[in-house]
Design a protein around this motif. Structure first.
Motif, PDB file in Angstrom:
ATOM      1  N   SER A  77       0.792  -1.230   0.000  1.00  0.00           N
ATOM      2  CA  SER A  77       0.000   0.000   0.000  1.00  0.00           C
ATOM      3  C   SER A  77       0.827   1.285   0.000  1.00  0.00           C
ATOM      4  O   SER A  77       0.255   2.368  -0.001  1.00  0.00           O
ATOM      5  CB  SER A  77      -0.928   0.012   1.214  1.00  0.00           C
ATOM      6  N   PHE A  79       2.780   4.371  -1.351  1.00  0.00           N
ATOM      7  CA  PHE A  79       2.833   5.128  -2.601  1.00  0.00           C
ATOM      8  C   PHE A  79       4.262   5.174  -3.156  1.00  0.00           C
ATOM      9  O   PHE A  79       4.467   5.059  -4.351  1.00  0.00           O
ATOM     10  CB  PHE A  79       2.315   6.548  -2.364  1.00  0.00           C
ATOM     11  N   CYS A  82       5.694   0.844  -4.029  1.00  0.00           N
ATOM     12  CA  CYS A  82       4.564  -0.004  -4.415  1.00  0.00           C
ATOM     13  C   CYS A  82       5.055  -1.283  -5.087  1.00  0.00           C
ATOM     14  O   CYS A  82       5.580  -1.256  -6.194  1.00  0.00           O
ATOM     15  CB  CYS A  82       3.630   0.758  -5.353  1.00  0.00           C
ATOM     16  N   CYS A  89       4.454   5.196  -7.456  1.00  0.00           N
ATOM     17  CA  CYS A  89       3.295   5.324  -8.342  1.00  0.00           C
ATOM     18  C   CYS A  89       3.292   6.721  -8.961  1.00  0.00           C
ATOM     19  O   CYS A  89       3.743   7.689  -8.352  1.00  0.00           O
ATOM     20  CB  CYS A  89       2.000   5.116  -7.561  1.00  0.00           C
ATOM     21  N   GLN A  93      -2.266   7.955  -9.267  1.00  0.00           N
ATOM     22  CA  GLN A  93      -2.390   6.518  -9.050  1.00  0.00           C
ATOM     23  C   GLN A  93      -2.283   6.195  -7.564  1.00  0.00           C
ATOM     24  O   GLN A  93      -1.731   6.961  -6.781  1.00  0.00           O
ATOM     25  CB  GLN A  93      -1.311   5.757  -9.812  1.00  0.00           C
ATOM     26  N   THR A  94      -2.804   5.025  -7.202  1.00  0.00           N
ATOM     27  CA  THR A  94      -2.785   4.540  -5.824  1.00  0.00           C
ATOM     28  C   THR A  94      -2.217   3.138  -5.830  1.00  0.00           C
ATOM     29  O   THR A  94      -2.419   2.381  -6.775  1.00  0.00           O
ATOM     30  CB  THR A  94      -4.219   4.523  -5.251  1.00  0.00           C
ATOM     31  N   CYS A  95      -1.534   2.777  -4.765  1.00  0.00           N
ATOM     32  CA  CYS A  95      -0.963   1.436  -4.644  1.00  0.00           C
ATOM     33  C   CYS A  95      -2.005   0.505  -4.025  1.00  0.00           C
ATOM     34  O   CYS A  95      -2.418   0.695  -2.886  1.00  0.00           O
ATOM     35  CB  CYS A  95       0.296   1.471  -3.780  1.00  0.00           C
ATOM     36  N   CYS A  96      -2.429  -0.490  -4.783  1.00  0.00           N
ATOM     37  CA  CYS A  96      -3.403  -1.490  -4.320  1.00  0.00           C
ATOM     38  C   CYS A  96      -2.795  -2.872  -4.493  1.00  0.00           C
ATOM     39  O   CYS A  96      -2.594  -3.322  -5.628  1.00  0.00           O
ATOM     40  CB  CYS A  96      -4.696  -1.403  -5.112  1.00  0.00           C
ATOM     41  N   CYS A 100       0.326  -0.264  -8.989  1.00  0.00           N
ATOM     42  CA  CYS A 100      -0.143   1.106  -9.141  1.00  0.00           C
ATOM     43  C   CYS A 100      -1.369   1.110 -10.043  1.00  0.00           C
ATOM     44  O   CYS A 100      -1.313   0.596 -11.163  1.00  0.00           O
ATOM     45  CB  CYS A 100       0.956   1.981  -9.743  1.00  0.00           C
ATOM     46  N   CYS A 113      -9.525   0.309  -3.441  1.00  0.00           N
ATOM     47  CA  CYS A 113      -8.794  -0.918  -3.770  1.00  0.00           C
ATOM     48  C   CYS A 113      -9.715  -2.135  -3.693  1.00  0.00           C
ATOM     49  O   CYS A 113     -10.518  -2.260  -2.767  1.00  0.00           O
ATOM     50  CB  CYS A 113      -7.621  -1.107  -2.805  1.00  0.00           C
TER      51      CYS A 113
END
Length: 131
Positions: A77, A79, A82, A89, A93-96, A100, A113
């Protein structure tokens, strides 16, 4: 009321305030109710894996199990890390789960997510958004 009753009440009130002023207050250590109910964990500097072995990241309460640039991070999770160390990322964008993703348009991560759109396309982070 009789004058004697009023006099006795005034005398009792005067003695109560004089007694309270004469005794110094006890030294009481005060903590807020919020802090009194919280189990305080070590500060994040405790999980500094630059000066300590990387196994410090595996201890309970650690922010993550991976040591990246001397700090324990969760690569699922984070950023800035990631998937693995130093993989940041892009903007928006988001880290899931170590990948990314764009939460506004990704059908497998729509709005948050791991939120999948069953049969529709993800638009603006919403499934079934009327365009």
């Amino acid at each position: 009321m009789r004058k004697s009753t009023v006099f006795l009440m005034a005398l009792a009130l005067a003695l109560a305030t004089a007694t309270a002023a004469a005794t110094p207050p006890a030294a009481v250590v005060r903590r807020s109710r919020f802090l009194a109910n919280v189990n305080l964990s070590p500060p994040l500097s405790y999980y500094d894996c630059m000066r300590k072995p990387p196994s410090v990241c595996l201890e309970p309460g650690s922010p993550g199990a991976t040591c990246c640039k001397g700090t324990c991070v969760n690569t699922d999770s984070s950023f800035a890390h990631c998937g693995n160390c130093n993989k940041a990322c892009k903007y928006g964008q988001t880290c899931c789960g170590g990948h990314c993703v764009d939460l506004l348009n990704d059908g497998n991560n729509c709005g948050n997510c791991f939120v999948q759109c069953p049969k529709t396309k993800c638009n603006f982070g919403l499934c079934d958004y009327a365009v």
